[in-house]
Design an enzyme around this catalytic site. Structure first.
Site, PDB file in Angstrom:
ATOM      1  N   PRO A 152      28.168  58.751  38.298  1.00  0.00           N
ATOM      2  CA  PRO A 152      28.889  58.814  37.026  1.00  0.00           C
ATOM      3  C   PRO A 152      29.550  57.477  36.719  1.00  0.00           C
ATOM      4  O   PRO A 152      30.000  56.780  37.626  1.00  0.00           O
ATOM      5  CB  PRO A 152      29.930  59.908  37.261  1.00  0.00           C
ATOM      6  CG  PRO A 152      30.034  60.077  38.716  1.00  0.00           C
ATOM      7  CD  PRO A 152      28.756  59.596  39.320  1.00  0.00           C
ATOM      8  N   HIS A 153      29.570  57.135  35.430  1.00  0.00           N
ATOM      9  CA  HIS A 153      30.149  55.858  35.015  1.00  0.00           C
ATOM     10  C   HIS A 153      30.631  55.974  33.581  1.00  0.00           C
ATOM     11  O   HIS A 153      30.104  56.767  32.796  1.00  0.00           O
ATOM     12  CB  HIS A 153      29.119  54.736  35.141  1.00  0.00           C
ATOM     13  CG  HIS A 153      27.834  55.041  34.436  1.00  0.00           C
ATOM     14  ND1 HIS A 153      26.844  55.815  34.999  1.00  0.00           N
ATOM     15  CD2 HIS A 153      27.374  54.694  33.216  1.00  0.00           C
ATOM     16  CE1 HIS A 153      25.834  55.922  34.161  1.00  0.00           C
ATOM     17  NE2 HIS A 153      26.134  55.251  33.052  1.00  0.00           N
ATOM     18  N   ALA A 154      31.658  55.196  33.274  1.00  0.00           N
ATOM     19  CA  ALA A 154      32.230  55.195  31.926  1.00  0.00           C
ATOM     20  C   ALA A 154      33.161  54.003  31.793  1.00  0.00           C
ATOM     21  O   ALA A 154      33.474  53.321  32.775  1.00  0.00           O
ATOM     22  CB  ALA A 154      32.995  56.488  31.670  1.00  0.00           C
TER      23      ALA A 154
END
Length: 176
Positions: free
Chosen positions: A80-82
């Site tokens: 996950p990345h943001a």
């Protein structure tokens, strides 16, 4: 090549985590990232100048990104990345990573339809996303190494995980 430990610190590694869902895992990641930022900001700036980061804002950004498409990779791994939440006083020049080794695998809607038990999450400062755009594919590639994944799953502590990741970084550096 981006190292697995380049944006990760030992205090952002969790071993044997029990979460019931992808949402709970992302909430925990948001909490860890916010704590990391808030602690580092308090040590760098006078308290009255610090604007704290809310864990819910970090979670919200991760959750919004996840709605665009699952960040579940293959072999029980998610990436996950943001972007980090906007903050006027935030003085970060590099991304922040979190690593979770789950006690029990969770449904994460991965590409190979297998449950996820290893999560490497990364959040990017808004003003440096372009600078780090190539690191995600590099990290994803490293997280497909079956011997590495086997070691990470067998690790018995956060310190073991850190040592395994450091060894992997040094080993991959020697192969380049």
């Amino acid at each position: 090549m981006t190292k697995l430990t380049e944006f990760l610190s030992p205090e952002n590694i969790r071993h044997g985590v029990l979460v019931s869902s992808k949402k709970r895992a992302l909430e925990l990641i948001g909490k860890i990232v916010a704590q990391h930022i808030n602690q580092s900001q308090c040590s760098q700036q006078p308290e009255e100048q610090v604007e704290t980061i809310c864990p819910i804002s970090c979670f919200s950004n991760l959750f919004k990104r996840e709605k665009l498409g699952s960040t579940g990779l293959n072999q029980g791994v998610a990436l996950p990345h943001a972007k980090l939440p906007a903050c006027k006083t935030l003085v970060l020049d590099k991304p922040i990573a979190v690593f979770l080794q789950l006690e029990e695998a969770i449904d994460y809607v991965a590409q190979d339809h297998k449950d996820i038990d290893l999560i490497y999450a990364i959040m990017f400062p808004e003003n440096s996303c372009e600078q780090y755009k190539n690191c995600l594919p590099q990290i994803a590639k490293q997280l497909t190494d079956k011997p590495l994944l086997k070691q990470l799953r067998a690790a018995e502590s956060a310190e073991d995980i850190w040592q395994i990741l450091m060894y992997a970084d040094n080993h991959s550096k020697n192969e380049e």
